[in-house]
Write a protein that holds these residues in place. Structure first.
Motif, short mmCIF file in Angstrom:
data_model
loop_
_atom_site.label_atom_id
_atom_site.label_comp_id
_atom_site.label_asym_id
_atom_site.label_seq_id
_atom_site.Cartn_x
_atom_site.Cartn_y
_atom_site.Cartn_z
N GLY A 12 69.32 50.50 19.69
CA GLY A 12 68.22 49.56 19.83
C GLY A 12 68.08 49.06 21.25
O GLY A 12 68.93 49.26 22.09
N VAL A 13 67.02 48.38 21.50
CA VAL A 13 66.75 47.85 22.83
C VAL A 13 67.79 46.83 23.22
O VAL A 13 68.21 46.77 24.36
CB VAL A 13 65.34 47.21 22.85
N ALA A 19 76.70 40.54 26.06
CA ALA A 19 77.09 39.35 26.81
C ALA A 19 76.07 38.22 26.65
O ALA A 19 76.41 37.06 26.82
CB ALA A 19 77.24 39.69 28.29
N THR A 20 74.83 38.55 26.32
CA THR A 20 73.81 37.51 26.19
C THR A 20 73.54 37.13 24.75
O THR A 20 72.59 36.43 24.46
CB THR A 20 72.50 37.97 26.85
N GLY A 21 74.34 37.65 23.83
CA GLY A 21 74.20 37.26 22.44
C GLY A 21 73.32 38.18 21.63
O GLY A 21 73.09 37.92 20.46
N ALA A 22 72.81 39.26 22.20
CA ALA A 22 71.99 40.19 21.43
C ALA A 22 72.89 41.00 20.52
O ALA A 22 74.03 41.27 20.83
CB ALA A 22 71.21 41.11 22.37
N SER A 23 72.35 41.39 19.39
CA SER A 23 73.15 42.15 18.45
C SER A 23 73.09 43.63 18.78
O SER A 23 72.44 44.04 19.72
CB SER A 23 72.66 41.89 17.02
N GLY A 24 73.76 44.44 17.99
CA GLY A 24 73.92 45.86 18.23
C GLY A 24 72.69 46.67 17.95
O GLY A 24 71.58 46.21 18.10
N PRO A 25 72.89 47.93 17.53
CA PRO A 25 71.78 48.85 17.33
C PRO A 25 70.80 48.39 16.26
O PRO A 25 71.14 47.63 15.36
CB PRO A 25 72.46 50.14 16.88
N VAL A 26 69.59 48.86 16.38
CA VAL A 26 68.55 48.55 15.41
C VAL A 26 68.86 49.29 14.12
O VAL A 26 69.10 50.49 14.15
CB VAL A 26 67.16 48.98 15.93
N PRO A 27 68.92 48.61 12.98
CA PRO A 27 69.19 49.33 11.73
C PRO A 27 68.02 50.21 11.35
O PRO A 27 66.87 49.84 11.53
CB PRO A 27 69.39 48.20 10.71
N VAL A 28 68.33 51.38 10.82
CA VAL A 28 67.30 52.31 10.41
C VAL A 28 66.98 52.07 8.94
O VAL A 28 67.86 52.05 8.09
CB VAL A 28 67.76 53.77 10.62
N GLN A 50 60.95 41.57 23.05
CA GLN A 50 60.43 40.23 23.24
C GLN A 50 61.56 39.21 23.35
O GLN A 50 61.52 38.31 24.18
CB GLN A 50 59.52 39.86 22.07
N GLY A 51 62.57 39.35 22.52
CA GLY A 51 63.72 38.45 22.56
C GLY A 51 64.48 38.55 23.88
O GLY A 51 64.89 37.54 24.45
N ALA A 52 64.66 39.77 24.38
CA ALA A 52 65.36 39.96 25.66
C ALA A 52 64.56 39.34 26.80
O ALA A 52 65.14 38.68 27.68
CB ALA A 52 65.59 41.45 25.91
N GLN A 53 63.25 39.50 26.77
CA GLN A 53 62.42 38.91 27.81
C GLN A 53 62.41 37.39 27.71
O GLN A 53 62.45 36.69 28.73
CB GLN A 53 61.00 39.47 27.74
N ARG A 54 62.39 36.87 26.50
CA ARG A 54 62.41 35.42 26.30
C ARG A 54 63.73 34.83 26.81
O ARG A 54 63.75 33.77 27.45
CB ARG A 54 62.21 35.11 24.81
N THR A 55 64.84 35.51 26.54
CA THR A 55 66.15 35.06 27.01
C THR A 55 66.20 35.05 28.53
O THR A 55 66.67 34.07 29.14
CB THR A 55 67.27 35.96 26.45
N SER A 78 68.41 39.50 32.85
CA SER A 78 67.29 40.07 33.60
C SER A 78 67.38 41.59 33.64
O SER A 78 66.37 42.28 33.44
CB SER A 78 67.30 39.51 35.02
N ALA A 79 68.56 42.13 33.88
CA ALA A 79 68.74 43.58 33.90
C ALA A 79 68.48 44.18 32.52
O ALA A 79 67.86 45.24 32.40
CB ALA A 79 70.15 43.93 34.37
N GLU A 80 68.95 43.50 31.49
CA GLU A 80 68.72 43.98 30.12
C GLU A 80 67.23 44.01 29.79
O GLU A 80 66.73 45.00 29.24
CB GLU A 80 69.44 43.08 29.12
N ALA A 81 66.51 42.95 30.14
CA ALA A 81 65.07 42.91 29.86
C ALA A 81 64.33 43.98 30.66
O ALA A 81 63.42 44.63 30.14
CB ALA A 81 64.52 41.53 30.19
#
Length: 107
Positions: A12-13, A19-28, A50-55, A78-81
């Motif tokens: 997933g994206v 490190a920023t609290g995002a979870s793992g891969p997107v479930p299929v 959208q969540g990465a950009q918002r963070t 910023s790098a992740e987004a």
């Protein structure tokens, strides 16, 4: 002869952002689970983008106001987004390219 693709896990994206609290891969979502397949994965990917950009935006505001304790958090977000946006744009471009190629096929 075809081989099953059961061992492939889509990334997933937000998979880069542990490190920023995002979870793992997107479930299929499979047809057996009642998901919409590709549409569900695509929608989840856009939500993660959208969540990465918002963070990243929130951390940028904190950095500008002096409330940010660790500048590394902002740089990672910023790098992740940025990478997530680049990936989504690349996938979109490939999809448009594939559509155009299909439209050029003789019937």
């Amino acid at each position: 002869m075809t081989s099953p693709l059961g061992g492939i896990v889509p990334v997933g994206v937000g998979a880069l952002g542990a490190a920023t609290g995002a979870s793992g891969p997107v479930p299929v979502a499979t047809a057996a689970e009642g998901g919409d397949g590709f549409a569900a994965v695509l929608a989840a990917t856009f939500d993660r983008l959208q969540g990465a950009q918002r963070t990243a935006d929130g951390l940028a505001v904190q950095a500008a106001t002096g409330d940010l304790r660790d500048v590394h958090d902002y740089m990672i977000a910023s790098a992740e987004a940025s990478l997530a946006t680049e990936m989504v744009v690349t996938v979109k471009n490939k999809a448009v390219e594939a559509f155009n190629e299909i439209m050029r096929m003789p019937v």
